[in-house]
Design a protein around this motif. Sequence first.
Motif, short mmCIF file in Angstrom:
data_model
loop_
_atom_site.label_atom_id
_atom_site.label_comp_id
_atom_site.label_asym_id
_atom_site.label_seq_id
_atom_site.Cartn_x
_atom_site.Cartn_y
_atom_site.Cartn_z
N ALA A 1 2.26 1.67 -3.60
CA ALA A 1 1.29 1.79 -4.69
C ALA A 1 1.16 3.24 -5.14
O ALA A 1 1.26 4.17 -4.34
N PRO B 1 -0.66 6.67 -6.29
CA PRO B 1 -1.90 7.25 -5.78
C PRO B 1 -3.07 6.92 -6.70
O PRO B 1 -2.90 6.69 -7.90
N ALA B 2 -4.24 6.87 -6.12
CA ALA B 2 -5.44 6.54 -6.89
C ALA B 2 -5.71 7.64 -7.91
O ALA B 2 -5.42 8.81 -7.68
N LYS B 3 -6.28 7.22 -9.04
CA LYS B 3 -6.63 8.19 -10.08
C LYS B 3 -7.83 9.00 -9.64
O LYS B 3 -8.73 8.50 -8.97
N ALA B 4 -7.85 10.24 -10.04
CA ALA B 4 -9.00 11.10 -9.74
C ALA B 4 -10.16 10.62 -10.60
O ALA B 4 -9.97 10.17 -11.74
N PRO B 5 -11.37 10.69 -10.10
CA PRO B 5 -12.50 10.25 -10.91
C PRO B 5 -12.67 11.14 -12.13
O PRO B 5 -12.44 12.34 -12.08
N LEU C 1 0.82 -1.21 0.00
CA LEU C 1 0.00 0.00 0.00
C LEU C 1 0.86 1.26 0.00
O LEU C 1 0.50 2.27 -0.60
#
Length: 181
Positions: free
Chosen positions: A59, A61-65, A56
């Motif tokens: 990893a 960062p998560a993609k923005a919606p 974690l």
Amino acid sequence: MPATLPEAVPYILIAVAILIAFWLILRAMRKTTVVDRDNGDVLDEGAAPAARNQALIDAPPAKAPEPLAEPAPEPAPEPEPAPTATPAPAPAPAPAPAPSSEADDLRKIKGLGPKLVALLKEQGITSFAQIAEWSDEDVARIDATLGRFAGRIERDQWVAQAKLLVTGESSEFSQKFGNDG
């Protein structure tokens, strides 16, 4: 008991000293203490630092919606046809359905409520005649599918009630089982 503040100071100091001594004793009796104060997760018992989920941490960062697409414009409503000058004749009332043994009101049988009627309909049982023809094997088979209502067939005498309802003997039904609601 001293009446003035200068006389009470020694008592206050003694009380504070007792509280400090009590706190020090309790602190000394603790079995574990934190050794690594930077991370705050290693105890003096020799335990290793708390395990971290490296996957974690590493990893991306998560993609923005993504923004929602523009909704398609609604088509213009079609114009309504102009009303006709002559009104249509009113339809004749539908004839009342003839009584049929295909779909009896099974709730007339005492002990059969809406939930049990639904359970029986799922099994294709919709008439008094079907219930009146049940054998002991049929009763046992169907009773096994009734879940928390198991035992109601024999206890409430569904087969006997159905036989009376099929033959139309409402007075005998009322005598044995009450009003045929």
